[in-house]
Design an enzyme around this catalytic site. Structure first.
Site, PDB file in Angstrom:
ATOM      1  N   ALA A  68       0.826  -1.209   0.000  1.00 29.16           N
ATOM      2  CA  ALA A  68       0.000   0.000   0.000  1.00 29.16           C
ATOM      3  C   ALA A  68       0.858   1.257   0.000  1.00 29.16           C
ATOM      4  O   ALA A  68       0.387   2.329  -0.341  1.00 29.16           O
ATOM      5  CB  ALA A  68      -0.905  -0.008   1.229  1.00 29.16           C
ATOM      6  N   LYS A  69       2.109   1.155   0.404  1.00 27.81           N
ATOM      7  CA  LYS A  69       3.063   2.277   0.396  1.00 27.81           C
ATOM      8  C   LYS A  69       2.478   3.532   1.026  1.00 27.81           C
ATOM      9  O   LYS A  69       2.679   4.636   0.530  1.00 27.81           O
ATOM     10  CB  LYS A  69       3.569   2.534  -1.024  1.00 27.81           C
ATOM     11  CG  LYS A  69       4.316   1.314  -1.616  1.00 27.81           C
ATOM     12  CD  LYS A  69       5.020   1.643  -2.920  1.00 27.81           C
ATOM     13  CE  LYS A  69       5.849   0.491  -3.452  1.00 27.81           C
ATOM     14  NZ  LYS A  69       5.103  -0.702  -3.876  1.00 27.81           N
ATOM     15  N   ARG A  70       1.773   3.375   2.136  1.00 23.80           N
ATOM     16  CA  ARG A  70       1.182   4.513   2.816  1.00 23.80           C
ATOM     17  C   ARG A  70       2.237   5.307   3.569  1.00 23.80           C
ATOM     18  O   ARG A  70       3.344   4.818   3.839  1.00 23.80           O
ATOM     19  CB  ARG A  70       0.102   4.048   3.803  1.00 23.80           C
ATOM     20  CG  ARG A  70      -1.041   3.268   3.182  1.00 23.80           C
ATOM     21  CD  ARG A  70      -1.771   4.056   2.114  1.00 23.80           C
ATOM     22  NE  ARG A  70      -3.047   3.457   1.754  1.00 23.80           N
ATOM     23  CZ  ARG A  70      -3.333   2.904   0.572  1.00 23.80           C
ATOM     24  NH1 ARG A  70      -2.434   2.844  -0.382  1.00 23.80           N
ATOM     25  NH2 ARG A  70      -4.531   2.427   0.334  1.00 23.80           N
TER      26      ARG A  70
END
Lengths: 273, 273
Positions: free
Chosen positions: B93-95
């Site tokens: 998700a690379k949040r």
């Protein structure tokens, strides 16, 4: 029309630089919403109705919607539908991934949900932004200097050519060939904001950090708008959504938004004199 | 049990360092799925069934699910349910956002969807990771050096103390007090990967970029695992999901996954000799 032009027109015609951030948090929802089947939906609808004429943009914060699962995604779609015509929508999603994946994120945010603009994280470089920039009439606000304490960990690191955040700014200016880029700059750094505005006199700035995060509104407006025509948006989320005090919910929310809109306009005018 | 321990045990017991990335792309779906009401759901189910015993992890790429709206979020939940017991799930998700927002993202990914681990973007610093790290038995893979061309824009910038990606690595090591941190390092940079492994001999590394992105598998395994016990995952997405050739879909997918699992094991053994 470029996104930059659309943003300037919106600010001018609405006489407002206020962006209201939508962070629907079940734990902070006033009592009155508990009796509804869809408490967050009713809450968002009332907020948008109450302040729609006072703002130039709404900025849903994707995390709070995603925390509601499928239902949250439905709410996100509903929010875009509820925002009055002439008010901009900013998907606060802070995405950033390789080109192939960024294309799928752009489809989700621009094609499927229908947002006017988005916040993106630039750490992965140009090809992580490019699929969004290809939508020339939509806008991308790139994280340059964020409002949180952790901004110091990497964004303020000195590189051979100045601090990292100024390197990011330089790239944003270089990549802004279609006038559809802007920068996110935390209102908690007024002195650095001033320096950013000097390097980027026309760049749209999205300024979070006012309200609960404690940024100084006057210093922020002075830094962001040394001239009357520099485009900027001041975002306020929690201080508008979850007002102190008792009384009619919509009136309380509206009073907060009015206060911020007027304070921004006032700070802008004082500065012009 | 720490996440690091859980990961090492999973790799050892399954004799596999392969992670299959799930990027469900309607445009690349084989003909055979077009006749179903829920083509992506059937596709994901067949892929997971076909390769479940060959992998140590599945890594759904959130962008491709989000591009399907509410339905995509339902699919994400379904994927977590379908993954066989004993296989790890990584939310790609690379949040990355301020603490208050990061808490909502952690609720979405860990509490609501039930993932074992997540990829995060560190640009916003420690407080953007902290809410995830508070789940001490789940794992966080921080972007250190990504596989795409844009990695050069900022990650390779020289700072006063070396290139930015090594500064990020240093912070990851410093913040890894609960053995629940790892790093994402693109397989397209084998020489830098070797340097990263020297500085971080025990850190779990998630290595995308093999397959469609053209990373060198042998050099990657040699760099990631100079000793037999260094934990790493090689991710392959498109090359497994969308195999060339004709024949039974599940057999084709399985043959690809088997090829990658065996090639990784082989590269590891050659290196041991």
């Amino acid at each position: 029309m470029t996104f930059q032009q659309k943003l300037c027109d919106t600010i001018a015609s609405r006489q407002s630089n206020l962006c209201v951030g939508l962070d629907p948090d079940p734990a902070r929802l006033p009592e009155l919403f508990h009796r509804y089947d869809d408490p967050l939906g009713v809450f968002l609808k009332l907020v948008i109705e109450s302040v729609g004429d006072l703002v130039c943009a709404f900025k849903p914060n994707f995390a709070f919607f995603e925390a509601q699962g499928e239902q949250g995604w439905r709410l996100l779609r509903e929010v875009v539908r509820l925002v009055p015509s002439g008010v901009l929508t900013i998907a606060d999603a802070k995405r950033g991934d390789i080109g192939n994946t960024a294309r799928a994120y752009a489809r989700a945010i621009y094609d499927d949900l229908g947002f006017d603009s988005v916040t993106l994280n630039p750490l992965m470089g140009y090809d992580s932004l490019e699929p969004f920039l290809a939508y020339t009439e939509r806008g991308v606000f790139v994280l340059v200097l964020t409002s949180n304490p952790g901004a110091a960990d990497f964004q303020l690191l000195e590189t051979a050519r100045g601090p990292l955040y100024l390197q990011i700014l330089q790239k944003v200016l270089e990549w802004n060939q279609q006038d559809n880029l802007g920068a996110v700059v935390g209102a908690t750094h007024p002195a650095m904001l001033k320096g950013i505005r000097e390097l980027a006199p026309d760049l749209p700035l999205l300024l979070p950090g006012i309200g609960s995060q404690g940024g100084d509104l006057e210093a922020t407006v002075a830094g962001a708008a040394p001239t009357a025509h520099a485009p900027f948006l001041v975002n306020v989320s929690r201080a508008v959504l979850y007002p102190q005090g008792t009384g009619d919910f919509q009136q309380l929310v509206r009073a907060q938004a009015e206060h911020y809109r007027d304070s921004i306009n006032q700070a802008g005018k004082q500065h012009d004199v």
